[in-house]
Design a protein around this motif. Structure first.
Motif, PDB file in Angstrom:
ATOM      1  N   GLN A  91      39.997  50.971  43.846  1.00  0.00           N
ATOM      2  CA  GLN A  91      38.866  51.391  43.005  1.00  0.00           C
ATOM      3  C   GLN A  91      38.937  50.657  41.667  1.00  0.00           C
ATOM      4  OE1 GLN A  91      36.470  53.274  44.255  1.00  0.00           O
ATOM      5  NE2 GLN A  91      37.581  53.249  46.197  1.00  0.00           N
ATOM      6  N   PHE A  92      38.496  51.312  40.593  1.00  0.00           N
ATOM      7  CA  PHE A  92      38.474  50.739  39.237  1.00  0.00           C
ATOM      8  C   PHE A  92      39.789  50.021  38.905  1.00  0.00           C
ATOM      9  CE2 PHE A  92      37.944  52.261  34.488  1.00  0.00           C
ATOM     10  CZ  PHE A  92      37.825  50.949  34.079  1.00  0.00           C
ATOM     11  N   MET A  93      40.904  50.749  39.017  1.00  0.00           N
ATOM     12  CA  MET A  93      42.188  50.156  38.660  1.00  0.00           C
ATOM     13  C   MET A  93      42.622  49.093  39.675  1.00  0.00           C
ATOM     14  SD  MET A  93      43.309  50.892  35.737  1.00  0.00           S
ATOM     15  CE  MET A  93      41.633  50.939  35.131  1.00  0.00           C
ATOM     16  N   ALA A 116      41.159  45.942  38.486  1.00  0.00           N
ATOM     17  CA  ALA A 116      41.876  45.429  37.309  1.00  0.00           C
ATOM     18  C   ALA A 116      43.215  44.805  37.715  1.00  0.00           C
ATOM     19  CB  ALA A 116      42.088  46.562  36.301  1.00  0.00           C
ATOM     20  N   HIS A 117      43.916  45.464  38.629  1.00  0.00           N
ATOM     21  CA  HIS A 117      45.195  44.915  39.085  1.00  0.00           C
ATOM     22  C   HIS A 117      44.988  43.615  39.857  1.00  0.00           C
ATOM     23  CE1 HIS A 117      47.993  48.677  38.853  1.00  0.00           C
ATOM     24  NE2 HIS A 117      47.028  48.775  37.959  1.00  0.00           N
ATOM     25  N   SER A 118      44.002  43.605  40.735  1.00  0.00           N
ATOM     26  CA  SER A 118      43.765  42.415  41.556  1.00  0.00           C
ATOM     27  C   SER A 118      43.547  41.194  40.678  1.00  0.00           C
ATOM     28  CB  SER A 118      42.544  42.623  42.456  1.00  0.00           C
ATOM     29  OG  SER A 118      42.795  43.648  43.388  1.00  0.00           O
ATOM     30  N   ASN A 119      42.662  41.335  39.714  1.00  0.00           N
ATOM     31  CA  ASN A 119      42.408  40.210  38.808  1.00  0.00           C
ATOM     32  C   ASN A 119      43.679  39.791  38.094  1.00  0.00           C
ATOM     33  OD1 ASN A 119      40.902  38.421  36.922  1.00  0.00           O
ATOM     34  ND2 ASN A 119      41.554  39.976  35.443  1.00  0.00           N
ATOM     35  N   ALA A 120      44.464  40.767  37.691  1.00  0.00           N
ATOM     36  CA  ALA A 120      45.678  40.445  36.933  1.00  0.00           C
ATOM     37  C   ALA A 120      46.646  39.621  37.784  1.00  0.00           C
ATOM     38  CB  ALA A 120      46.335  41.733  36.451  1.00  0.00           C
ATOM     39  N   TYR A 121      46.865  40.022  39.026  1.00  0.00           N
ATOM     40  CA  TYR A 121      47.793  39.252  39.879  1.00  0.00           C
ATOM     41  C   TYR A 121      47.212  37.874  40.195  1.00  0.00           C
ATOM     42  CZ  TYR A 121      50.471  43.514  40.307  1.00  0.00           C
ATOM     43  OH  TYR A 121      51.227  44.609  40.015  1.00  0.00           O
ATOM     44  N   ARG A 122      45.915  37.830  40.390  1.00  0.00           N
ATOM     45  CA  ARG A 122      45.258  36.566  40.725  1.00  0.00           C
ATOM     46  C   ARG A 122      45.383  35.548  39.587  1.00  0.00           C
ATOM     47  NH1 ARG A 122      40.585  35.305  44.036  1.00  0.00           N
ATOM     48  NH2 ARG A 122      39.284  33.663  43.134  1.00  0.00           N
ATOM     49  N   ASN A 123      45.311  36.019  38.350  1.00  0.00           N
ATOM     50  CA  ASN A 123      45.159  35.091  37.237  1.00  0.00           C
ATOM     51  C   ASN A 123      46.282  35.099  36.201  1.00  0.00           C
ATOM     52  OD1 ASN A 123      42.630  33.887  38.011  1.00  0.00           O
ATOM     53  ND2 ASN A 123      41.669  35.869  37.561  1.00  0.00           N
ATOM     54  N   ALA A 124      47.273  35.946  36.385  1.00  0.00           N
ATOM     55  CA  ALA A 124      48.316  36.049  35.357  1.00  0.00           C
ATOM     56  C   ALA A 124      49.014  34.714  35.121  1.00  0.00           C
ATOM     57  CB  ALA A 124      49.334  37.123  35.749  1.00  0.00           C
ATOM     58  N   ALA A 125      49.397  34.056  36.194  1.00  0.00           N
ATOM     59  CA  ALA A 125      50.111  32.786  36.026  1.00  0.00           C
ATOM     60  C   ALA A 125      49.187  31.735  35.415  1.00  0.00           C
ATOM     61  CB  ALA A 125      50.670  32.313  37.361  1.00  0.00           C
ATOM     62  N   MET A 126      47.929  31.750  35.829  1.00  0.00           N
ATOM     63  CA  MET A 126      46.968  30.788  35.291  1.00  0.00           C
ATOM     64  C   MET A 126      46.798  30.950  33.783  1.00  0.00           C
ATOM     65  SD  MET A 126      42.892  30.326  36.082  1.00  0.00           S
ATOM     66  CE  MET A 126      42.336  31.791  35.202  1.00  0.00           C
ATOM     67  N   ILE A 170      55.405  46.581  44.400  1.00  0.00           N
ATOM     68  CA  ILE A 170      54.327  47.493  44.799  1.00  0.00           C
ATOM     69  C   ILE A 170      53.539  47.879  43.552  1.00  0.00           C
ATOM     70  CG2 ILE A 170      53.786  49.753  45.804  1.00  0.00           C
ATOM     71  CD1 ILE A 170      54.927  47.901  47.882  1.00  0.00           C
ATOM     72  N   SER A 171      52.243  47.674  43.624  1.00  0.00           N
ATOM     73  CA  SER A 171      51.373  48.012  42.496  1.00  0.00           C
ATOM     74  C   SER A 171      50.562  49.232  42.895  1.00  0.00           C
ATOM     75  CB  SER A 171      50.449  46.812  42.229  1.00  0.00           C
ATOM     76  OG  SER A 171      50.026  46.787  40.894  1.00  0.00           O
ATOM     77  N   ILE A 172      50.778  50.332  42.191  1.00  0.00           N
ATOM     78  CA  ILE A 172      50.168  51.600  42.603  1.00  0.00           C
ATOM     79  C   ILE A 172      48.939  51.919  41.775  1.00  0.00           C
ATOM     80  CG2 ILE A 172      50.551  54.065  42.992  1.00  0.00           C
ATOM     81  CD1 ILE A 172      53.560  53.465  43.167  1.00  0.00           C
ATOM     82  N   ALA A 173      47.785  51.836  42.433  1.00  0.00           N
ATOM     83  CA  ALA A 173      46.522  52.176  41.783  1.00  0.00           C
ATOM     84  C   ALA A 173      45.790  53.209  42.630  1.00  0.00           C
ATOM     85  CB  ALA A 173      45.690  50.913  41.608  1.00  0.00           C
TER      86      ALA A 173
END
Lengths: 377, 377, 377, 377
Positions: free
Chosen positions: C12-14, C17-27, C77-80
């Motif tokens: 859901q909402f979080m 937010a988590h998905s984007n963070a993992y996708r782009n953190a290194a970038m 494990i990312s818990i949302a």
């Protein structure tokens, strides 16, 4: 205690501002001078004049200013009459040895204002041109910071004075839109303040200007209540814009208008320099924004200074910090400072020379707009 | 699902902004298109290119753009190379039938930009000139309100784009201060955005301009680390000011500068009309100020609209209201909208024609400044 | 280059937010770690899960989290997932030796959150409680200034987190208003952030609290589209207020609400100390206000720091100064910092212990409100 | 024209505010009453009193207030003496049939203030408790909007009155920190205004309160110039916080402090209701923020209303819009309205009953803090 006896000529908007200032200057500022409100003079019925005098505290009334400027019991003539009368009154007052506080603009044209300057110089009387915003503590602090070098070399100024009382094209004609009476539109009314504020705060000299004066609504109903009735021509500028190159290389960008919907008395100036920046806006008159780039960028940001502390110019008013002053109070300080300069025989600005300087610049803008070219000063 | 295969040319500041946009446009906007990041091309070592490609998600690298624009596996060329290369790349890409997203300014001079426009028209390829601020929801809302008549007849616009990264005169030369490479200074860099924002928000046509371009610091150390070493000449404008008369009678006042200490990315536009006013400032990119003068003055004031609601343009981003977006996100929306227009074969702006229009205006300003006179458009 | 393989539970909402963070953190951050988005897990149809996974970049999907926490190819494990599931998932994940990033609140009650802390300690896995606002550069700067002594001894904090999505009493029930599912209302949802922000910025310890939880709209339609249909009881607090005495003598005043019409995500904290003050407001997330009373009052004022300079925490984002970041970017930084701490084996906060501390305080507030008395911590 | 003859008791901060108000009320507001400033009374040398009287316009001076309240030539007693004297003076003045304007707080304790109310009721004299902020046009507009239903059902109020003149722990004792003289600290000094502002703007009734009064700096040098000399105990609260449940279900959160570095006279109130919100802050006294949620969210935002238009309460002052008023002017309006109510025999608030109501609430807060429990009103 010394006494200064005052006569006021004019009883409209500025007449009210002057009356309050004479009535309360000594009270608010502790000025050790007795200010006597001798005489009010305006073109009106005696009943109306007496009512105004009673309300604001004038001892007597006259309708003929020629008599007033000759009265032996008056030391200071305060001119708040229509602009086109300023010259004649000021010259007569000077001849009679009266000190003069004259509303801005000094006159409707440069030649007239120069004659006025000549007259006060010759007579040796003290003179003030009513650029009252100089006495707003926040604007005075702006100047102080520039003079102390806190801004460094100035790169540019960005100046706008915007109001919105003309945005409705169905509103009828008023005297301020008639060039014969008003001299000019937003240029003389508003940009006059912008030009003086620039000179006051920055000390820069205007080298050349390029202007664009436009009339946005070219005709208006003669009668607001009859918008479909006959129209009258608007003969002044509704908006005045100009670019400036200053001596020494700084540049400036100016606009004044009475068509900026939502801006009520948005008299503003921004100064950007090598070491810092200042932003002032009369709609928040008790504040000055100051950006200091000397410390680390980590802590750099525009500071919103509440200019009401004892340490500020004119003590930031007369209350504990955070208890702001209002529009009327700049006139109170102006009058107090002008009278102090008379009594203590000290230099005073803005004087008629400042009025002439402003007029020179505004006239150059007007000429530039007509000729569609830059004009040197 | 359709696929659009992209090659990016350039990997500096704008190269990063483009890369993120292609990587995330479909994710953030739900665009039902597969965007494939085929190829990165820039003048650099293969190691550096590979590192960049790995970080941002490009499948392969090239150093010669001539090869890239001919690749069969590429549909869209994204040009973020230095300005002076735009023309050649765009024309070749068009000849090869590629869609093109080109950073602003289209080219360093008007003639070049017109050739580019010619080329894309002839080739029938889709084209975008990268005025990314149009895709900030708050600026898009400004346009929407104007188009819906909420501002009424426009009286004037007041536009300033101010930054402060050049205020230290001891900072050394950079390519942006060399006319041969950069084309112009703040004019092309910043006023280009101001001019486009005006066209976008107001729909007004520029009739004539009068400009003043000035170089505030005329020489700079060739090497920042050696401020007493040899100097180099700054050959572009540090500040660009101009006045505008629009078709229909509105007026405009513009300034862009990189010497406004304290202003970081102060890209602003104010529009004043008969029925209301708008004030936009990119430093507060999630907000739009709107003054509506239609209800009673009792309740009138500038409204600070947090433009992050679903009802706003581009849904105000992709989060619940109050959770703002950032600088990178305008590029995301720009890319999504451009690709949508390709896939759905719908009109798209800003296109190369918008780029040419801006260039025309900026070139007139430059000419006006050189000739010290007004220039018609 | 090291690799961290992630599984996300919740979409859901979080989850976004988590998905984007993992996708782009290194970038965005240049983190020299390969982040692999192994698996998405949520309770939904496989079609929906696959669509989400494709959009955000997850390699595979699962519907049973028990399987996910046991997968050998997952490190983190990312818990949302919904709050009431946090405990069970986290404990199982810990047992399987997975690092854990868990959304706040850790659990719906203190005992549960303590069990979770116990589990990660015992398993020796890295853990993060998702107080993402800590990674907003402006809030991190606030902490930095306090830690450097720029504020001096703290006198009080004034903290408010206000939203307005519940103001319409005819809007129907949602899970967040059901105590069984949500645990609490604005207290756990919003005050949790306020409490953590206080601990983070000031370092103060809560000594005793006195709370007042109130339900402003006690019943709502079960179905928003049928406001006259049957009602359901709201079983959580709509507004949570509490007073605090801290160890050492400072005091605090807190309110969170979802009924503050016009406040969208008004997450704020003000800290007043002997040497200065800080004011932070997430609705202007790229700014921090700082009042420094050490220099002369002549120049004192709240500074509006644009926290986007390289010198600022997390470099103020990834753009030149003045080009702000958005809501999503705090999660990007959080994930980057958490993964960096795993890879470099460095301390990390906020961890589960921070989650427990917050829960202790919120539980004391709740008890205080029920008992109508102060509660010691 | 009717005449009201005034005697003022007290000549410190409030004495100055009152003096200006009597001197200028008729001038600014056009009130058709002659206000005669008969007599100044204070405990000081005759020289000092005469100087004050000359400066502010009082006709004569006295040092014994017992004489003053009996003078036949006085209609109205204005009490600006130290708080502990209010009761005795007011009761004697009432007995002598004088109208009374008494500064807030009415008295240092509730019983005293009730006696005062009894006295004026019995004597049938007009009475005013000096909650001057009610006469700030912007706060009066806030009330007007609530009464017109523009805010709808009120959910909560959020109220803070913060100053910073006590932040330096080395500053010496002053009378305001001595409970015997001042009665209380920030509670009576600042929260008194907050409580009255709440009653005035919202019309809500306080049902129960829970307070926390704390002394942040418990001892101070007896002499500021000798910080290492002997200390004196601070016996009042430095900060006063309290939570409120109102009749009808709304809640409130209050803080007042003189330790909020950077806040000068930050007297604020926020009201959140079903239909809209209001935010008022005396540091920007000419403005009111109003959020109206009735139109589309597309155009919703906090409006910054410049409350200086003729249509606003008290005509927004006495100048064209945009020309604000200052701190002193609320007293001018207060005095004008009070005298108008006397002359026209109309209801007037805030009266002594309002003073008593405030005192009841403050006393409950104090008791609540001492007992560490909620107190019913």
């Amino acid at each position: 205690m010394k006494e200064i006896r005052v006569a006021l000529i004019g009883h409209q908007f500025m007449g009210v501002a002057h009356s309050n200032a004479y009535r309360n200057a000594a009270m608010w500022t502790g000025l050790p001078v007795k200010i006597t409100m001798k005489c009010l003079c305006a073109k009106d019925t005696m009943d109306n004049l007496n009512a105004f005098a009673a309300r604001y505290g004038w001892e007597s009334c006259e309708t003929d200013w020629h008599k007033v400027v000759k009265r032996d019991d008056v030391d200071l003539i305060s001119i708040a009459a229509p602009n086109f009368l300023h010259k004649e009154i000021a010259i007569e007052a000077a001849k009679n040895g009266k000190h003069i506080l004259c509303e801005k603009p000094l006159a409707n044209d440069l030649a007239d204002s120069k004659e006025m300057l000549e007259a006060v110089k010759k007579a040796g009387v003290r003179n003030c041109c009513g650029f009252s915003y100089r006495f707003t503590p926040s604007l005075a602090l702006a100047r102080q910071l520039v003079m102390e070098g806190r801004i460094g070399k100035i790169y540019h100024v960005f100046v706008r004075y915007a109001q919105d009382w003309l945005t409705n094209p169905n509103d009828g004609m008023v005297w301020r839109l008639n060039k014969k009476i008003a001299g000019s539109g937003s240029l003389g009314d508003l940009s006059a303040h912008s030009v003086d504020a620039t000179r006051f705060v920055t000390g820069l000299s205007f080298k050349e200007v390029c202007g664009n004066l436009q009339t946005l609504v070219k005709e208006r109903p003669m009668d607001s209540n009859n918008p479909n009735g006959p129209n009258d021509k608007v003969t002044v500028d509704d908006v005045a814009q100009f670019l400036v190159n200053f001596e020494g290389g700084a540049v400036g960008c100016y606009e004044s208008t009475r068509f900026a919907t939502g801006r009520k008395n948005y008299n503003t100036i921004e100064v950007n320099g090598e070491k810092g920046s200042l932003v002032w806006n009369f709609e928040d008159q008790n504040y000055l924004l100051f950006y200091d780039n000397q410390p680390s960028p980590k802590e750099a940001g525009f500071k919103k200074i509440n200019v009401t502390h004892d340490i500020h110019p004119y003590k930031g008013g007369w209350w504990p910090q955070g208890h702001g002053i209002g529009y009327a109070d700049s006139f109170v300080i102006e009058v107090a400072e002008f009278i102090r300069s008379i009594v203590e025989d000290k230099p005073f600005n803005p004087d008629f020379e400042d009025g002439v300087k402003s007029q020179e610049i505004l006239e150059a803008v007007e000429k530039s707009s007509a000729n569609r070219t830059w004009i040197q000063l």
